[in-house]
Write a protein that holds these residues in place. Structure first.
Motif, PDB file in Angstrom:
ATOM      1  N   PRO A  45      17.816  66.844 -32.904  1.00  0.00           N
ATOM      2  CA  PRO A  45      19.189  66.999 -33.421  1.00  0.00           C
ATOM      3  C   PRO A  45      19.236  67.149 -34.949  1.00  0.00           C
ATOM      4  N   GLN A  46      18.367  66.443 -35.677  1.00  0.00           N
ATOM      5  CA  GLN A  46      18.316  66.602 -37.121  1.00  0.00           C
ATOM      6  C   GLN A  46      17.828  68.001 -37.493  1.00  0.00           C
ATOM      7  N   PHE A  47      16.866  68.515 -36.742  1.00  0.00           N
ATOM      8  CA  PHE A  47      16.394  69.885 -36.931  1.00  0.00           C
ATOM      9  C   PHE A  47      17.553  70.868 -36.785  1.00  0.00           C
ATOM     10  N   LEU A  48      18.404  70.657 -35.782  1.00  0.00           N
ATOM     11  CA  LEU A  48      19.549  71.547 -35.571  1.00  0.00           C
ATOM     12  C   LEU A  48      20.523  71.489 -36.745  1.00  0.00           C
ATOM     13  N   VAL A  49      20.732  70.300 -37.297  1.00  0.00           N
ATOM     14  CA  VAL A  49      21.608  70.167 -38.467  1.00  0.00           C
ATOM     15  C   VAL A  49      20.990  70.904 -39.656  1.00  0.00           C
ATOM     16  N   LEU A  50      19.681  70.726 -39.870  1.00  0.00           N
ATOM     17  CA  LEU A  50      19.013  71.429 -40.971  1.00  0.00           C
ATOM     18  C   LEU A  50      19.124  72.941 -40.795  1.00  0.00           C
ATOM     19  N   GLN A  51      18.956  73.409 -39.559  1.00  0.00           N
ATOM     20  CA  GLN A  51      19.064  74.852 -39.308  1.00  0.00           C
ATOM     21  C   GLN A  51      20.480  75.344 -39.595  1.00  0.00           C
ATOM     22  N   THR A  52      21.467  74.599 -39.159  1.00  0.00           N
ATOM     23  CA  THR A  52      22.861  74.973 -39.405  1.00  0.00           C
ATOM     24  C   THR A  52      23.134  75.059 -40.902  1.00  0.00           C
ATOM     25  N   CYS A  60      28.142  72.926 -45.582  1.00  0.00           N
ATOM     26  CA  CYS A  60      29.382  73.010 -44.809  1.00  0.00           C
ATOM     27  C   CYS A  60      29.851  71.609 -44.441  1.00  0.00           C
ATOM     28  N   SER A  61      31.037  71.550 -43.899  1.00  0.00           N
ATOM     29  CA  SER A  61      31.642  70.271 -43.549  1.00  0.00           C
ATOM     30  C   SER A  61      31.010  69.720 -42.268  1.00  0.00           C
ATOM     31  N   ILE A  62      31.173  68.413 -42.074  1.00  0.00           N
ATOM     32  CA  ILE A  62      30.722  67.767 -40.839  1.00  0.00           C
ATOM     33  C   ILE A  62      31.370  68.471 -39.645  1.00  0.00           C
ATOM     34  N   GLY A  63      32.659  68.781 -39.759  1.00  0.00           N
ATOM     35  CA  GLY A  63      33.371  69.461 -38.673  1.00  0.00           C
ATOM     36  C   GLY A  63      32.793  70.830 -38.358  1.00  0.00           C
ATOM     37  N   ALA A  64      32.423  71.580 -39.400  1.00  0.00           N
ATOM     38  CA  ALA A  64      31.834  72.907 -39.186  1.00  0.00           C
ATOM     39  C   ALA A  64      30.464  72.804 -38.526  1.00  0.00           C
ATOM     40  N   ILE A  65      29.680  71.795 -38.922  1.00  0.00           N
ATOM     41  CA  ILE A  65      28.378  71.583 -38.271  1.00  0.00           C
ATOM     42  C   ILE A  65      28.604  71.247 -36.802  1.00  0.00           C
ATOM     43  N   ALA A  66      29.550  70.358 -36.537  1.00  0.00           N
ATOM     44  CA  ALA A  66      29.853  69.967 -35.158  1.00  0.00           C
ATOM     45  C   ALA A  66      30.296  71.177 -34.333  1.00  0.00           C
ATOM     46  N   ASP A  67      31.167  72.000 -34.893  1.00  0.00           N
ATOM     47  CA  ASP A  67      31.616  73.201 -34.185  1.00  0.00           C
ATOM     48  C   ASP A  67      30.447  74.126 -33.880  1.00  0.00           C
ATOM     49  N   ARG A  68      29.589  74.335 -34.866  1.00  0.00           N
ATOM     50  CA  ARG A  68      28.447  75.247 -34.692  1.00  0.00           C
ATOM     51  C   ARG A  68      27.500  74.768 -33.598  1.00  0.00           C
ATOM     52  N   LEU A  69      27.331  73.438 -33.499  1.00  0.00           N
ATOM     53  CA  LEU A  69      26.396  72.870 -32.527  1.00  0.00           C
ATOM     54  C   LEU A  69      27.064  72.442 -31.224  1.00  0.00           C
ATOM     55  N   ALA A  70      28.363  72.703 -31.098  1.00  0.00           N
ATOM     56  CA  ALA A  70      29.137  72.323 -29.906  1.00  0.00           C
ATOM     57  C   ALA A  70      29.028  70.825 -29.638  1.00  0.00           C
ATOM     58  N   LEU A  71      29.142  70.045 -30.720  1.00  0.00           N
ATOM     59  CA  LEU A  71      29.100  68.589 -30.638  1.00  0.00           C
ATOM     60  C   LEU A  71      30.341  68.011 -31.298  1.00  0.00           C
ATOM     61  N   PRO A  73      32.199  65.665 -34.146  1.00  0.00           N
ATOM     62  CA  PRO A  73      31.893  65.211 -35.510  1.00  0.00           C
ATOM     63  C   PRO A  73      31.300  63.793 -35.535  1.00  0.00           C
ATOM     64  N   SER A  74      31.738  62.941 -34.605  1.00  0.00           N
ATOM     65  CA  SER A  74      31.214  61.570 -34.563  1.00  0.00           C
ATOM     66  C   SER A  74      29.727  61.534 -34.194  1.00  0.00           C
ATOM     67  N   THR A  75      29.208  62.609 -33.636  1.00  0.00           N
ATOM     68  CA  THR A  75      27.775  62.718 -33.355  1.00  0.00           C
ATOM     69  C   THR A  75      27.037  63.198 -34.599  1.00  0.00           C
ATOM     70  N   ILE A  76      27.652  64.075 -35.373  1.00  0.00           N
ATOM     71  CA  ILE A  76      27.017  64.661 -36.551  1.00  0.00           C
ATOM     72  C   ILE A  76      26.955  63.667 -37.708  1.00  0.00           C
ATOM     73  N   THR A  77      27.980  62.855 -37.875  1.00  0.00           N
ATOM     74  CA  THR A  77      28.037  61.936 -39.015  1.00  0.00           C
ATOM     75  C   THR A  77      26.799  61.048 -39.125  1.00  0.00           C
ATOM     76  N   PRO A  78      26.363  60.358 -38.068  1.00  0.00           N
ATOM     77  CA  PRO A  78      25.163  59.532 -38.223  1.00  0.00           C
ATOM     78  C   PRO A  78      23.892  60.351 -38.483  1.00  0.00           C
ATOM     79  N   LEU A  79      23.836  61.560 -37.913  1.00  0.00           N
ATOM     80  CA  LEU A  79      22.687  62.437 -38.184  1.00  0.00           C
ATOM     81  C   LEU A  79      22.637  62.789 -39.673  1.00  0.00           C
ATOM     82  N   ALA A  80      23.791  63.156 -40.228  1.00  0.00           N
ATOM     83  CA  ALA A  80      23.863  63.517 -41.645  1.00  0.00           C
ATOM     84  C   ALA A  80      23.528  62.312 -42.525  1.00  0.00           C
ATOM     85  N   LYS A  81      23.978  61.132 -42.128  1.00  0.00           N
ATOM     86  CA  LYS A  81      23.665  59.923 -42.903  1.00  0.00           C
ATOM     87  C   LYS A  81      22.160  59.662 -42.921  1.00  0.00           C
TER      88      LYS A  81
END
Length: 156
Positions: A45-52, A60-71, A73-81
């Motif tokens: 999942p961190q790899f996917l965030v890095l790719q995005t 980009c915003s947490i919301g945009a990352i979540a949209d791109r990965l079809a997840l 935002p509450s899933t992306i926030t801890p990954l980004a942290k």
């Protein structure tokens, strides 16, 4: 009275179900990626965030990352942290809207991302398929994903 068992189709064996084939293939791909990602100290999942973020260029915003990965935002926030703690991204609140967090790759994040370039060729090699065949398969699976995401639930 007609029995519903007669008109209901029997469930397909597991190996004949597309959903299982896609699920099992995802697991196999993740297992193939795991040694490389472990060496780099990141999860899939961190790899996917890095790719995005790499695709986005300027972050980009947490919301945009979540949209791109079809997840969510509450899933992306801890990954980004976790990526921020590892020094791979920065997270900055948008001064115009404090609810929005913008995520950008650091130089270390860009470097780590560059090290993952071997993943695509590894799947080509391990699959025994040509890059063209894998690209065609990906196109079909992506079309299925879009169709399912865009469709309305079928009433029971």
């Amino acid at each position: 009275m007609k029995s519903s068992a007669v008109s209901d189709p029997l469930p397909l064996p597991l190996d004949d179900q597309l959903c299982f084939s896609l699920y099992a293939t995802t697991i196999a791909i993740n297992r193939a990626y795991k040694p490389v990602l472990d060496r780099l100290g990141i999860t899939y999942p961190q790899f996917l965030v890095l790719q995005t973020l790499n695709e986005a260029g300027d972050g980009c915003s947490i919301g945009a990352i979540a949209d791109r990965l079809a997840l969510e935002p509450s899933t992306i926030t801890p990954l980004a942290k976790r990526l921020e703690v590892a020094g791979l991204v920065t997270r900055v609140r948008n001064p115009a809207d404090e609810r929005q967090v913008r995520v950008r790759l650091t130089e270390a994040g860009k470097s780590r991302w560059a090290e993952t370039g071997c993943l695509g060729p590894m799947i080509v090699k391990r699959s025994g398929m040509t890059p063209e065949r894998l690209a065609a398969l990906n196109t079909e699976v992506a079309a299925l994903r879009r169709a399912l995401a865009d469709s309305r639930p079928v009433p029971s």
